[in-house]
Design an enzyme around this catalytic site. Structure first.
Site, PDB file in Angstrom:
ATOM      1  N   TYR A  81       0.771  -1.215   0.048  1.00 54.86           N
ATOM      2  CA  TYR A  81      -0.005   0.115   0.025  1.00 54.86           C
ATOM      3  C   TYR A  81       0.679   1.148  -0.012  1.00 54.86           C
ATOM      4  O   TYR A  81       1.893   1.212   0.566  1.00 54.86           O
ATOM      5  CB  TYR A  81      -0.851   0.084   1.250  1.00 54.86           C
ATOM      6  CG  TYR A  81      -1.597   1.022   1.402  1.00 54.86           C
ATOM      7  CD1 TYR A  81      -2.927   1.490   0.555  1.00 54.86           C
ATOM      8  CD2 TYR A  81      -1.553   2.156   2.411  1.00 54.86           C
ATOM      9  CE1 TYR A  81      -3.541   2.595   0.780  1.00 54.86           C
ATOM     10  CE2 TYR A  81      -2.316   3.123   2.726  1.00 54.86           C
ATOM     11  CZ  TYR A  81      -3.413   3.532   1.843  1.00 54.86           C
ATOM     12  OH  TYR A  81      -4.205   4.621   2.006  1.00 54.86           O
ATOM     13  N   ASP A  92       9.061   2.457  -0.843  1.00 55.66           N
ATOM     14  CA  ASP A  92       8.294   2.991   0.129  1.00 55.66           C
ATOM     15  C   ASP A  92       8.536   2.604   1.405  1.00 55.66           C
ATOM     16  O   ASP A  92       8.200   1.643   2.028  1.00 55.66           O
ATOM     17  CB  ASP A  92       6.792   2.664  -0.182  1.00 55.66           C
ATOM     18  CG  ASP A  92       5.647   3.269   0.690  1.00 55.66           C
ATOM     19  OD1 ASP A  92       6.146   3.655   1.696  1.00 55.66           O
ATOM     20  OD2 ASP A  92       4.626   3.502   0.260  1.00 55.66           O
ATOM     21  N   LYS A 138       5.521   8.898   8.529  1.00 60.65           N
ATOM     22  CA  LYS A 138       5.162   8.563   9.797  1.00 60.65           C
ATOM     23  C   LYS A 138       6.326   9.014  10.869  1.00 60.65           C
ATOM     24  O   LYS A 138       6.394  10.042  11.248  1.00 60.65           O
ATOM     25  CB  LYS A 138       5.129   6.945   9.815  1.00 60.65           C
ATOM     26  CG  LYS A 138       4.003   6.413   9.016  1.00 60.65           C
ATOM     27  CD  LYS A 138       3.551   4.995   9.221  1.00 60.65           C
ATOM     28  CE  LYS A 138       2.458   4.471   8.410  1.00 60.65           C
ATOM     29  NZ  LYS A 138       1.196   4.732   8.565  1.00 60.65           N
TER      30      LYS A 138
HETATM   31  N1  HOZ Z   1      -1.113   3.750   6.318  1.00 59.04           N
HETATM   32  C1  HOZ Z   1      -1.492   3.305   7.544  1.00 59.04           C
HETATM   33  C2  HOZ Z   1      -1.336   1.847   7.798  1.00 59.04           C
HETATM   34  N2  HOZ Z   1      -1.560   1.011   6.932  1.00 59.04           N
HETATM   35  C3  HOZ Z   1      -3.013   3.398   7.768  1.00 59.04           C
HETATM   36  C4  HOZ Z   1      -3.462   4.643   7.965  1.00 59.04           C
HETATM   37  C5  HOZ Z   1      -4.718   5.008   7.557  1.00 59.04           C
HETATM   38  O1  HOZ Z   1      -5.074   4.529   6.381  1.00 59.04           O
HETATM   39  O2  HOZ Z   1      -5.524   5.698   7.975  1.00 59.04           O
END
Ligand code: HOZ
Length: 428
Positions: free
Chosen positions: A142, A237, A265
């Protein structure tokens, strides 16, 4: 004082779906979300006054725990000198310097507000630099809600059953080639068919958005070689892994260098900040020096930059933090496996540093298909019962748990006792 359920009902009157990001909605665990009032160290408290040991950590940023003093002080100081200028500050250069120094292959960066923006921009840079359009991504990885990457996507898209989002035009999706993670021959095949059209290969070098899935030995090296041989760029990423699995991220840990890196993050110290960066020659395509446009009113925001510098400075100056995180996380992972085994519950714990996933299946898990073999109903039950015992876990089987430096050995042991009690109920 409203209950969590009442707060959610009210939120649904004004916010689409009641949440500002779908994974928060607790749909996958068959419940309604907690609404938080406060967080300190390893603990969060909901509006009903229940306290939890937190392994979500705002989905990764809180490597130092909630509200660390150095970060609060830095934000406070920055805020008093204005919350935004929309013009350069020397603090941005200081943060950029830290990132370039720490992450192999990063010679120039651009700061953005979110990981989505950063990966979208990295993709545009790759396309602008190579003058090609196709992108290779991996099922279950993702990279934020970027149109061309919301194809076989992980995280909330996977959790909520929309890995190929509606609203992404077929023409855009057609430029994305999706391959299984950890499968070199699939990459070879794709490049032999489309090589000259491929701008880049993008992946999470250690996947975290289908649950934590580690790269097989030699996989990343092969991927890098195939990608570069075709004249395409390799994008890592590292939004999740950057400064999480090690100082400098997965590239330092695994001794491999990407052409472009996406960060987020941890580098924002809990404020909205992300970045993308790479070799100077590649980043030179960006405006104002080059023809690839990318921008943002609040990019390099002083508060976020101050928080990021404070967090990274702490991690840089105290390398023992990473050693401590490793010990705590190893104890958590081993304890979960042992407790499950004692109670004859099949689980597979996948971990890298302070990010881990407890898959409800015997494993091993190498890719999305493997991750999907998990018993998600069982995870939902586990999640609810752990919560009632004071442990807050990601509301999806396909996410990472994050251990912070604020967690104590007592927290880990309390978590393991709770898990043991829940596993016991599964078998009785
Ligand atoms: N990217 C985060 C971990 N998979 C999720 C944060 C979100 O989509 O709110």
């Amino acid at each position: 004082m409203a209950t969590n359920k009442e707060a959610f009902e009210e939120a649904r009157q004004y916010i689409a779906g009641g949440v500002n990001s779908p994974v928060r909605a607790f749909k996958a665990v068959g419940d309604t979300p907690l609404f938080f009032a406060a967080g300190y160290g390893s603990r969060v408290t909901d509006i009903e006054g229940h306290e939890y040991i937190d392994y979500v950590g705002s989905w990764g940023p809180h490597i130092l725990g909630h509200a660390p003093e150095q970060v609060l002080t830095a934000i406070n100081r920055a805020a008093r000198a204005s919350t935004s200028f929309g013009a350069p500050t020397v603090s941005e250069t200081a943060l950029a310097h830290l990132l370039c120094e720490a992450v192999p292959g990063v010679e120039r960066v651009r700061l953005t507000n979110s990981g989505t923006e950063a990966s979208m921009s990295a993709l545009r840079v790759a396309r602008g630099f190579t003058k090609r359009n196709m992108v290779v991504k991996f099922a279950g990885c993702y990279h934020g809600h970027v149109d061309s990457l919301l194809v076989s996507a992980g995280s909330g898209a996977l959790t909520l059953g929309h890995p190929d989002s509606a609203g992404v035009s077929p023409a855009v999706a057609a430029e994305t080639i999706v391959l299984p993670f950890n499968d070199v021959s699939a990459v070879e095949q794709a490049f032999s068919q489309y090589g000259p059209k491929i701008a880049c290969t993008i992946l999470e070098p250690i996947a975290g958005n289908m649950g934590v899935v580690l790269p097989s030995r030699g996989y990343l090296e092969s991927l890098a070689a195939i990608t570069r041989e075709a004249g395409a760029l390799l994008i890592f990423d590292e939004v999740m892994t950057g400064f999480r699995v090690a100082w400098g991220g997965a590239q330092r840990l695994l001794d491999i260098t990407a052409d472009l890196t996406v960060l987020g993050k941890v580098i924002g110290g809990g404020l909205p900040l992300a970045a993308f960066g790479g070799k100077a020659e590649i980043m030179a395509v960006l405006a104002p020096d080059g023809p690839v446009y990318q921008a943002g009113t609040l990019s390099g925001n002083p508060l976020a930059v101050a928080a990021g510098i404070a967090a990274l400075t702490q991690l840089k100056n105290v390398p023992a933090i990473y050693r401590r995180l490793e010990v705590l996380s190893a104890r958590l992972a081993a304890g979960l496996s042992e407790a499950a085994e004692r109670n004859s519950v099949p689980v597979y714990v996948s971990r890298c540093g302070s990010m881990l996933t407890l898959f409800f299946q015997a494993g091993p898990v190498h890719d999305l298909e493997g991750a999907k073999r998990s018993d998600t109903q069982r995870y939902a039950k586990f999640h609810g019962q752990m919560r009632s015992l004071g442990v807050y876990l990601p509301p999806s089987q396909f996410e990472a748990w994050f251990v912070s430096n604020a967690h104590t050995f007592k927290d880990i042991d309390a978590t393991l006792s709770a898990a043991d009690a829940v596993f016991r109920q599964f078998t009785t």
